[in-house]
Design a protein around this motif. Structure first.
Motif, PDB file in Angstrom:
ATOM      1  N   LYS A1315       0.847  -1.195   0.000  1.00 47.09           N
ATOM      2  CA  LYS A1315       0.000   0.000   0.000  1.00 47.09           C
ATOM      3  C   LYS A1315       0.880   1.242   0.000  1.00 47.09           C
ATOM      4  O   LYS A1315       1.743   1.408   0.856  1.00 47.09           O
ATOM      5  CB  LYS A1315      -0.896  -0.001   1.240  1.00 47.09           C
ATOM      6  CG  LYS A1315      -1.905   1.099   1.270  1.00 47.09           C
ATOM      7  CD  LYS A1315      -2.804   0.960   2.496  1.00 47.09           C
ATOM      8  CE  LYS A1315      -3.842   2.062   2.522  1.00 47.09           C
ATOM      9  NZ  LYS A1315      -4.700   1.942   3.727  1.00 47.09           N
ATOM     10  N   TYR A1316       0.626   2.143  -0.995  1.00 45.31           N
ATOM     11  CA  TYR A1316       1.347   3.386  -1.122  1.00 45.31           C
ATOM     12  C   TYR A1316       0.395   4.543  -0.884  1.00 45.31           C
ATOM     13  O   TYR A1316      -0.820   4.432  -1.145  1.00 45.31           O
ATOM     14  CB  TYR A1316       1.989   3.513  -2.507  1.00 45.31           C
ATOM     15  CG  TYR A1316       3.171   2.589  -2.690  1.00 45.31           C
ATOM     16  CD1 TYR A1316       4.479   3.071  -2.499  1.00 45.31           C
ATOM     17  CD2 TYR A1316       3.008   1.252  -3.062  1.00 45.31           C
ATOM     18  CE1 TYR A1316       5.565   2.212  -2.667  1.00 45.31           C
ATOM     19  CE2 TYR A1316       4.087   0.409  -3.213  1.00 45.31           C
ATOM     20  CZ  TYR A1316       5.365   0.890  -3.018  1.00 45.31           C
ATOM     21  OH  TYR A1316       6.426   0.051  -3.173  1.00 45.31           O
ATOM     22  N   ALA A1317       0.924   5.636  -0.368  1.00 45.88           N
ATOM     23  CA  ALA A1317       0.079   6.804  -0.088  1.00 45.88           C
ATOM     24  C   ALA A1317       0.893   8.057  -0.257  1.00 45.88           C
ATOM     25  O   ALA A1317       2.106   8.077  -0.071  1.00 45.88           O
ATOM     26  CB  ALA A1317      -0.478   6.754   1.347  1.00 45.88           C
ATOM     27  N   ILE A1318       0.159   9.138  -0.639  1.00 46.86           N
ATOM     28  CA  ILE A1318       0.745  10.472  -0.671  1.00 46.86           C
ATOM     29  C   ILE A1318      -0.037  11.325   0.324  1.00 46.86           C
ATOM     30  O   ILE A1318      -1.266  11.317   0.353  1.00 46.86           O
ATOM     31  CB  ILE A1318       0.704  11.076  -2.095  1.00 46.86           C
ATOM     32  CG1 ILE A1318       1.419  12.441  -2.072  1.00 46.86           C
ATOM     33  CG2 ILE A1318      -0.699  11.165  -2.631  1.00 46.86           C
ATOM     34  CD1 ILE A1318       1.571  13.057  -3.461  1.00 46.86           C
ATOM     35  N   VAL A1331      -3.066   3.983  -2.738  1.00 46.01           N
ATOM     36  CA  VAL A1331      -3.274   3.007  -3.806  1.00 46.01           C
ATOM     37  C   VAL A1331      -2.564   1.733  -3.396  1.00 46.01           C
ATOM     38  O   VAL A1331      -1.563   1.779  -2.673  1.00 46.01           O
ATOM     39  CB  VAL A1331      -2.726   3.544  -5.146  1.00 46.01           C
ATOM     40  CG1 VAL A1331      -1.204   3.650  -5.114  1.00 46.01           C
ATOM     41  CG2 VAL A1331      -3.160   2.643  -6.321  1.00 46.01           C
ATOM     42  N   ASP A1332      -3.128   0.584  -3.858  1.00 46.65           N
ATOM     43  CA  ASP A1332      -2.562  -0.712  -3.477  1.00 46.65           C
ATOM     44  C   ASP A1332      -1.850  -1.307  -4.678  1.00 46.65           C
ATOM     45  O   ASP A1332      -2.450  -1.597  -5.722  1.00 46.65           O
ATOM     46  CB  ASP A1332      -3.680  -1.639  -3.013  1.00 46.65           C
ATOM     47  CG  ASP A1332      -3.132  -2.920  -2.404  1.00 46.65           C
ATOM     48  OD1 ASP A1332      -1.908  -3.009  -2.212  1.00 46.65           O
ATOM     49  OD2 ASP A1332      -3.955  -3.797  -2.053  1.00 46.65           O
ATOM     50  N   LEU A1333      -0.555  -1.453  -4.520  1.00 46.69           N
ATOM     51  CA  LEU A1333       0.254  -2.084  -5.580  1.00 46.69           C
ATOM     52  C   LEU A1333       0.438  -3.538  -5.188  1.00 46.69           C
ATOM     53  O   LEU A1333       1.341  -3.885  -4.434  1.00 46.69           O
ATOM     54  CB  LEU A1333       1.606  -1.359  -5.711  1.00 46.69           C
ATOM     55  CG  LEU A1333       2.514  -1.810  -6.838  1.00 46.69           C
ATOM     56  CD1 LEU A1333       1.847  -1.592  -8.209  1.00 46.69           C
ATOM     57  CD2 LEU A1333       3.839  -1.066  -6.799  1.00 46.69           C
ATOM     58  N   SER A1334      -0.531  -4.452  -5.705  1.00 46.84           N
ATOM     59  CA  SER A1334      -0.562  -5.843  -5.266  1.00 46.84           C
ATOM     60  C   SER A1334       0.253  -6.719  -6.201  1.00 46.84           C
ATOM     61  O   SER A1334       0.743  -6.277  -7.221  1.00 46.84           O
ATOM     62  CB  SER A1334      -2.009  -6.340  -5.230  1.00 46.84           C
ATOM     63  OG  SER A1334      -2.567  -6.304  -6.526  1.00 46.84           O
ATOM     64  N   GLY A1335       0.290  -8.031  -5.877  1.00 46.56           N
ATOM     65  CA  GLY A1335       1.077  -8.986  -6.645  1.00 46.56           C
ATOM     66  C   GLY A1335       0.418  -9.391  -7.932  1.00 46.56           C
ATOM     67  O   GLY A1335       1.019 -10.038  -8.773  1.00 46.56           O
ATOM     68  N   GLN A1336      -0.865  -9.107  -8.203  1.00 47.73           N
ATOM     69  CA  GLN A1336      -1.570  -9.466  -9.439  1.00 47.73           C
ATOM     70  C   GLN A1336      -1.427  -8.352 -10.456  1.00 47.73           C
ATOM     71  O   GLN A1336      -2.384  -7.884 -11.067  1.00 47.73           O
ATOM     72  CB  GLN A1336      -3.051  -9.734  -9.178  1.00 47.73           C
ATOM     73  CG  GLN A1336      -3.318 -11.053  -8.488  1.00 47.73           C
ATOM     74  CD  GLN A1336      -3.052 -11.013  -6.997  1.00 47.73           C
ATOM     75  OE1 GLN A1336      -2.917  -9.943  -6.463  1.00 47.73           O
ATOM     76  NE2 GLN A1336      -2.888 -12.175  -6.389  1.00 47.73           N
TER      77      GLN A1336
END
Length: 1443
Positions: A1315-1318, A1331-1336
């Motif tokens: 999970k990334y955030a600004i 935003v979620d930068l997942s493995g899929q």
């Protein structure tokens, strides 16, 4: 008698009764009693044998040539009757019985022959008397010798040779008790020592040669008692007892009825009528003096004609005059004369001391007759108008060597103003010089006079003073000598008994001895003017006389101060003046003589200077009763807890005149007085005051009005009452029985004043003679008959009495056996009474049983039955025992007759039943009214009762809990005509109870009212509202600000009349209309207001509006102090300034800022009252900002726009409005914190404009980005990975491109998933996009390419863009224009085909199609977007631009 002078006094002008010995006094009294010669025979004394008048001190001591006392001298005196002829007792008796004696008596009709007989028998009489005295002397010497020789007589306790005998005598007779015992004796009445001096003329105690006698003069009922004579020596004490019973002739009721004839009574027999020369005398007093009235200073004579039958020419009865039962003696104030048939008393100079009941008593050998009448003495006219009357009864107390206490009585008339005090004057006997003893008036009716010369005699007088002046002086006191009481007693004493020669020797002078401590020092009297000390001389004082020094000290200190420093006192008494009132002192005394000053006595306890004797309380209820056509009998309740009461003064006033006249000028010490000299037919009211030495009390309440007319007669319909009935026994002990009976059915038209009980013994069924059980009437319907015999049977009868007389006796009661009750249960209750009869209820009252049983009574049971029902019909009213002696019986059947009875119980059980009541029907009588409770306008709570069928003698009797109300401290009774009420003085919890009112002399008119706790609370609330009515308010006092900063205080009343008024109060001071305060009172609306132009520091405080409308009041206050006042004052000043500011151009809204959605900062202010000439100047940091496109003025708002704010824009901005009317300034500080606050708002707008965080693939890796509407270099953002700030490196970088903020991750790996955030910082909570930068990543939605960044196209042309879409599952596609979603239509065709290709077609573009476009693809694994910009141009515009 006053006109008869004995022969031995003819030749001894110096003779004084005080020099007689006891023997001589006895002889002289016998001579006077037996004298047969008239007063006229001895009027002129013979001076031929008069001795020298210079004889200083007569004595009966015989002295020899060496002046040694060798014995007594026998005085020459007249023989008594039994020795008048020189014959012995037996010879005298024998001769009297012969005719020769009678003949010889008749020969002495000539005065000359009687004188010769007197002279011839004188020598024989003296000789025989001297022989008798010599014989008595020898007998006495022999007895003394025998006592010395026979010591055995002193070795045992006294023995009575003859004991006194009991006597029963008639009232007003004399009785003498005798006993014989060797030793001296003491006499007691009911174990109280008799003091003849305390009752002069009442008791006479004599002791002669072991024969002791007690004579009681003029016996009355109080003399009925047990008398004890006690003899005591070293071996013990022995007493003998005798009872005296004083009876009244049968039929006598009033103590003022004529007394029976007297008989001589001795301890051996009662001698009947004694004849003088064999004759029984009958005495009649005629031509009597009546009630008399005189005035001070006048002369009054009282006289009666006395007829004695048979009349003997030279027989002289004993004539005595009494005032208030005190024997009068001839003096300069009273002259007595007896002419042979008329007795006269002349009061030469009337004073108020002469007021009282005067009695003439004529005594013969056959008895005596008396006559009495009252003499009233009015005050002499005051020498000064308004001055008080003179004091009276001045007498001297506690006379000593150098001081005397003078006491007096206060006058009844104070002259119209209260008496301030009294002056005491003294005069030395033999002079006419009066000296005032006190400089300031004393209020206390006792005063110690000091500074007297020892041995001299003084007389005293007293004057009263008020504000108008000083009264006439009182009658002077009797002379009194300033000498030691012991010396006075020795001078008054009689000669010593004959014990042989008396030899006086002079002791050798002893050496000087310093006296010891005085003993028993005490404060005998303390007032606020003086303190009197008394003590006893010391035991060690030597032969020399002692004097005394008095010392004082303030309590709590040890600083002793000598009071009489210059002259020591000689008396063991001393009065201290000039002490501080209210302070406490201690005192001590020292003795002194020529040898020195002794040790001080023990000090007294602390004594506070002040009056210890309180003025008595006002007497109680005053009741007047008709007596004669010119007099009224006034009785009253004695003052409660009165100490040292002197008496009472009575005043009367004709109704309506309001003029009060004294009825007596000399205090009476009884509670019943006959007021004479009233006007026939007038109505009078009376009041009473009590008197003691401290002063005169307040007046009692006025009595009811009474008409002056004769009390008893057929014209008034008054008769004696019918006989009582229903005699029962309430208790029986061994020698007494308690009886009860019922009130007569007919009381004779007047209240019953009492009952008389008779009893008789019944032996074998035969009743004996009736005996009186009580001499004085009893008011209760119960009486204990005492002195009965145990196990004997008795019958009783009762008679009732009223003011008309005593009624006939009741029928004899049943025969009762006098035996002691031993039962455990109580006896019967008694005196059952029925009150408040109504159709369905009544009240039953009773009295508890006299016989309690084994244990105290703890309850009662009431039984009821119909009058004609059998005995079996009795039933209980209550199942639980009643604690009170009354109950209200309810649920009765209307018209039915009922009877009742009561039983008492204790722990042992239920006792005997009471007598059954008379049948009473349950009917409400016509005209019956109930008690009504009322609260008047003054808030006074009262209970009111009215009776319409009253008689002239009817009275209202109020009770609480069915006990008559006598305590007037809490309740006051007022009766007028047929109405009566009880007023609660101080309503409280103590007043809770049942209140009832009974009207006497009616058919049972009565009612009750129960005052419960809840009812009392309700009445108190009503009383408070009536006593303190409130003007209701719609709003309390409030404050508000008007224009110009004016301050308005106001409130609104709900209702107020035109008579209402308002007081405006500031800090307890009333303010009024003026320059500072403006008041307005609108009585129509009830609005009350006060305005002030401005507030100053002096206006800080409490403001109050006080309203009054008749009795109704109210007030409301407003406190303006401290911060509240300062805030109001500040606001007022601000409003005042604002008003003047707004008279020219001014700011309606001061300078402020706002941030637009486009992140443009606008400084603005709203202005008013502008005109063309008004200028508006902008300044930054005091430098004017030139007018440009950023400044604007529209709709009264001045604006300054700052498009791209930065640090250089920080500063102080100011706008100045100015014209000829004035100027106004508004300032905005955008430095430091002000600038930070502005930028934070800018940052907040930027953060809120940011788009959701998106992910896109680049050639280098993955990019996370968001767009903002405007980027500012001061904007602070932070990138987070898994809630931790990202540490940037060559692989992970962030940056800004235009309005895009991005995060670039090169060559991402699995570690970069998450999970990334600004986060945008705005100085508050901030804003975060995630935003979620997942493995899929391979399955998430993506935009592969095909979209340009910018498309420029000519208007009218067709635009067609296509891009590739990937993702599993197939993503959802959304097209956006300027961040707003668009849908497919004819102008813009949007397609998504085969889940891979998305197309965007505009058939004919126009300028409105310009903008920023985005495609947003989304599936469950992620979201991605592609952006491009379309710019539409018009060919002509493009050409012109090129040019």
């Amino acid at each position: 008698m006053s006109g008869s002078i004995p022969f031995y006094q003819k030749h001894h002008l110096h003779y004084d009764r005080g020099y007689r010995s006891k023997e001589t006094q006895s002889k002289v009294s016998q001579y006077q009693a037996s004298s047969r010669y008239s007063a006229s025979a001895h009027q002129t004394p013979d001076h031929r044998l008069s001795p020298s008048p210079k004889r200083a001190k007569p004595t009966y001591l015989a002295v020899d040539k060496d002046n040694q006392i060798i014995g007594y001298v026998v005085p020459i005196f007249r023989g008594s009757q039994e020795f008048a002829t020189g014959l012995s007792d037996t010879e005298e008796a024998r001769v009297r019985d012969t005719a020769a004696y009678m003949a010889r008596r008749d020969l002495f009709t000539s005065g000359l022959e009687m004188e010769r007989s007197e002279l011839s028998s004188r020598k024989e009489t003296m000789r025989e008397s001297a022989e008798r005295i010599t014989l008595n002397k020898r007998i006495h010497e022999h007895e003394e010798h025998f006592k010395r020789m026979n010591e055995d007589s002193l070795m045992h306790a006294p023995e009575f040779v003859i004991k006194p005998r009991s006597h029963t005598v008639w009232e007003k007779q004399c009785v003498r008790l005798h006993c014989t015992v060797i030793f001296n004796v003491s006499s007691y009445k009911n174990n109280v020592a008799l003091d003849p001096l305390a009752n002069p003329g009442k008791y006479k105690i004599e002791s002669r040669y072991s024969v002791h006698s007690l004579e009681i003069n003029k016996c009355d009922f109080d003399d009925t008692a047990q008398y004890r004579v006690s003899a005591m020596n070293a071996q013990g004490e022995l007493s003998a007892f005798a009872s005296v019973v004083v009876k009244r002739f049968k039929g006598e009721i009033d103590e003022f009825l004529p007394a029976p004839r007297h008989f001589a009574v001795t301890s051996f027999c009662i001698v009947g009528p004694v004849s003088e020369y064999g004759i029984t005398f009958q005495t009649h007093i005629v031509d009597k003096f009546g009630v008399s009235f005189g005035r001070e200073g006048e002369t009054m004579s009282l006289g009666c004609t006395v007829i004695i039958y048979p009349a003997l020419h030279r027989y002289q009865p004993e004539v005595e005059w009494y005032r208030d039962d005190v024997l009068l003696s001839p003096s300069k104030w009273t002259h007595m004369h007896w002419s042979g048939d008329r007795a006269t008393l002349t009061l030469t100079h009337l004073n108020k001391e002469d007021e009282g009941l005067y009695t003439l008593r004529v005594t013969t050998k056959s008895g005596y007759e008396t006559y009495s009448a009252y003499v009233f003495v009015r005050d002499a006219d005051a020498e000064v108008e308004g001055a008080p009357a003179a004091p009276l009864d001045v007498r001297c107390l506690d006379a000593n060597k150098d001081y005397i206490i003078v006491a007096w009585k206060q006058p009844a008339v104070d002259g119209g103003s209260s008496i301030l005090g009294y002056f005491v004057d003294r005069c030395e006997v033999g002079t006419t010089h009066w000296i005032q003893c006190n400089d300031t008036p004393v209020k206390f009716a006792r005063f110690p006079v000091t500074g007297l010369v020892e041995g001299r005699s003084y007389i005293f007088r007293v004057r009263a003073v008020n504000k108008s002046g000083i009264s006439r002086p009182s009658r002077v006191s009797e002379p009194v000598a300033a000498m030691d009481p012991a010396d006075r007693a020795r001078m008054r004493g009689t000669s010593a008994p004959w014990t042989g020669q008396i030899i006086v020797t002079e002791e050798e002078p002893a050496e000087g001895i310093v006296p010891g401590k005085p003993l028993d020092l005490q404060v005998t009297e303390a007032t606020k003017n003086y303190v009197v000390l008394s003590w006893k001389p010391p035991g060690e004082k030597g032969l020399e006389g002692v004097m005394y020094y008095v010392e004082k000290c303030v309590s709590g200190t040890d600083s002793w101060q000598r009071v009489n420093t210059e002259i020591p006192v000689k008396s063991p008494r001393f009065a201290l003046f000039d002490l501080a009132e209210g302070k406490a002192y201690r005192f001590r005394v020292r003795c002194c003589n020529s040898a020195g000053v002794g040790e001080p006595s023990d000090p007294t306890e602390a004594t506070t200077v002040g009056d210890k004797l309180d003025i008595p309380s006002a007497p109680g209820k005053v009741i007047p009763t008709r007596n004669t056509d010119t007099s009224v009998v006034v009785s009253w309740e004695a003052s409660r807890d009165a100490k040292e009461l002197v008496g009472y003064y009575i005043e009367g006033s004709i109704v309506g005149s309001n003029v009060w006249e004294p009825c007596n000028n000399k205090p009476v010490n009884v509670t019943r007085f006959i007021c004479h000299g009233l006007i026939t037919g007038e109505k009078y009211v009376f009041r009473v005051r009590a008197v003691n030495a401290a002063g005169i009390s307040q007046f009692s309440q006025e009595s009811e009005a009474v008409e002056v007319k004769a009390a008893i007669g057929d014209a008034y319909g008054i008769a004696s009452p019918a006989p009582p009935y229903g005699i029962t026994v309430l208790e029986c002990v061994r020698d007494s029985m308690v009886l009860a009976w019922k009130q007569p059915t007919f009381i004779g038209g007047a209240d019953i004043t009492g009952y008389f009980v008779d009893y008789r013994e019944v032996i074998d069924g035969v009743p004996g003679k009736w005996h009186e059980a009580n001499i004085k009437a009893v008011s209760e319907r119960a009486y204990r008959v005492s002195d009965l015999k145990e196990n004997k049977k008795y019958q009783f009868q009762v008679r009732a009495a009223n003011m008309a007389g005593v009624g006939i006796p009741s029928l004899p009661s049943n025969t009762f056996l006098c035996e002691e009750w031993t039962i455990a249960v109580p006896g019967p209750p008694y005196d059952l009474q029925i009150r408040e009869v109504r159709n369905d209820s009544l009240v039953l009252l009773w009295k508890p049983p006299v016989y309690q049983g084994r244990d105290p009574v703890n309850g009662f049971y009431v039984d009821i039955k119909e009058a004609d029902a059998p005995e079996e019909a009795w039933r209980g009213v209550n199942t639980k025992a009643l604690e009170k002696t009354y109950t209200k019986i309810k649920d009765l059947k209307e018209g039915e007759k009922y009877v009742f009875r009561v039983r008492a119980q204790n722990k042992a059980g239920v006792g005997k039943v009471s007598d059954v009541t008379e049948p009473v029907p349950a009917l409400t009588k016509p005209g019956t009214k109930e008690i009504v409770v009322d609260v008047d306008d003054d808030g006074v709570i009262s209970l009111n009762f009215e009776c319409g069928n009253m008689t002239p003698d009817s009275k209202f009797v109020w009770s609480k809990n069915y006990e008559e109300i006598t305590d007037t401290s809490r309740l006051s009774t007022e009766t007028k005509g047929t109405k009566s009420k009880v007023v609660f003085n101080r309503p409280g919890e103590e007043d809770i109870g049942v209140y009832s009112c009974l009207v006497t002399h009616t058919d049972g008119a009565s009612s009750s009212y129960t005052l419960s706790e809840e009812e009392l609370k309700r009445l108190l609330e009503i009383s408070h509202d009536h006593k303190f009515p409130i003007i209701p308010l719609k709003s309390d006092l409030a404050v508000e600000l008007l224009e110009k900063g004016r301050v308005r205080f106001w409130l609104q009343a709900e209702k107020i009349s035109n008579n209402g008024r308002v007081d405006y109060v500031f800090n307890d001071n009333v303010v009024s209309q003026g320059e500072k305060y403006k008041m307005n009172f609108d009585k129509n609306t009830g609005v009350i207001e006060m305005t002030m132009e401005s507030l100053t520091p002096a206006d800080e405080g409490t403001y109050t509006f006080q309203l009054q409308d008749g009795k109704a009041t109210n007030q409301s206050s407003l406190v303006l102090i401290g911060d509240v006042f300062k805030q109001l004052q500040k606001e007022s000043e601000f409003q005042r300034k604002e008003y003047f500011r707004k008279q020219g151009p001014h700011f309606i809204e001061y300078l402020s800022w706002e941030v637009t959605p486009e992140c443009c900062v606008v400084l603005k202010c709203k202005v008013g009252n502008m005109k063309k000439e008004t200028s508006a100047q902008w300044h930054k940091d005091r430098h004017q900002i030139k007018v440009d496109e950023h400044l604007g003025f529209a709709e009264g708002v001045l604006k300054l726009e700052i498009a791209q704010i930065s640090k250089k824009d920080a500063g102080v901005y100011e706008v100045i409005l100015k014209d000829d009317r004035g100027q106004d300034t508004s300032t905005l500080n955008l430095t430091d914190q002000g600038f930070k606050d502005l930028m934070n708002e800018v940052f907040s707008v930027i953060a809120n404009s940011s788009t959701p965080l998106k992910i896109t693939s680049t050639d280098e890796g993955i990019r996370l980005y968001t767009f903002v509407s405007y980027y500012n270099d001061l904007l602070q953002v932070t990138w987070h990975y898994k809630d931790s700030a990202i540490a940037f490196s060559d692989r992970i970088k962030s940056g800004v491109v235009g309005e895009q903020l991005w995060l670039q991750i090169k060559e991402p790996t699995e570690k970069d998933m998450g999970k990334y955030a600004i986060e945008f910082y705005d100085g508050k909570g901030g804003l975060r996009r995630t935003v979620d930068l997942s493995g899929q990543g391979e399955n998430r939605a993506r935009v592969a390419g095909g979209l340009p960044d910018v498309v420029t196209i000519q208007e009218g042309k067709a635009l067609n863009l296509t891009c590739n879409i990937s993702g599993n599952p197939v993503p959802e596609v959304t097209w956006l224009k300027n961040d707003r979603e668009i849908t497919s239509d004819e102008h813009c065709i949007l397609k998504f085909e085969s889940g891979k290709f998305a197309s965007f077609t505009i058939t004919g573009v126009n300028t409105s199609d310009s903008g920023k476009y985005s495609i947003l693809v989304k599936n469950k694994y992620g979201t991605e977007s592609g952006d491009f910009t379309v710019s539409v141009f018009i060919p002509e515009e493009a050409g012109s631009k090129k040019k």
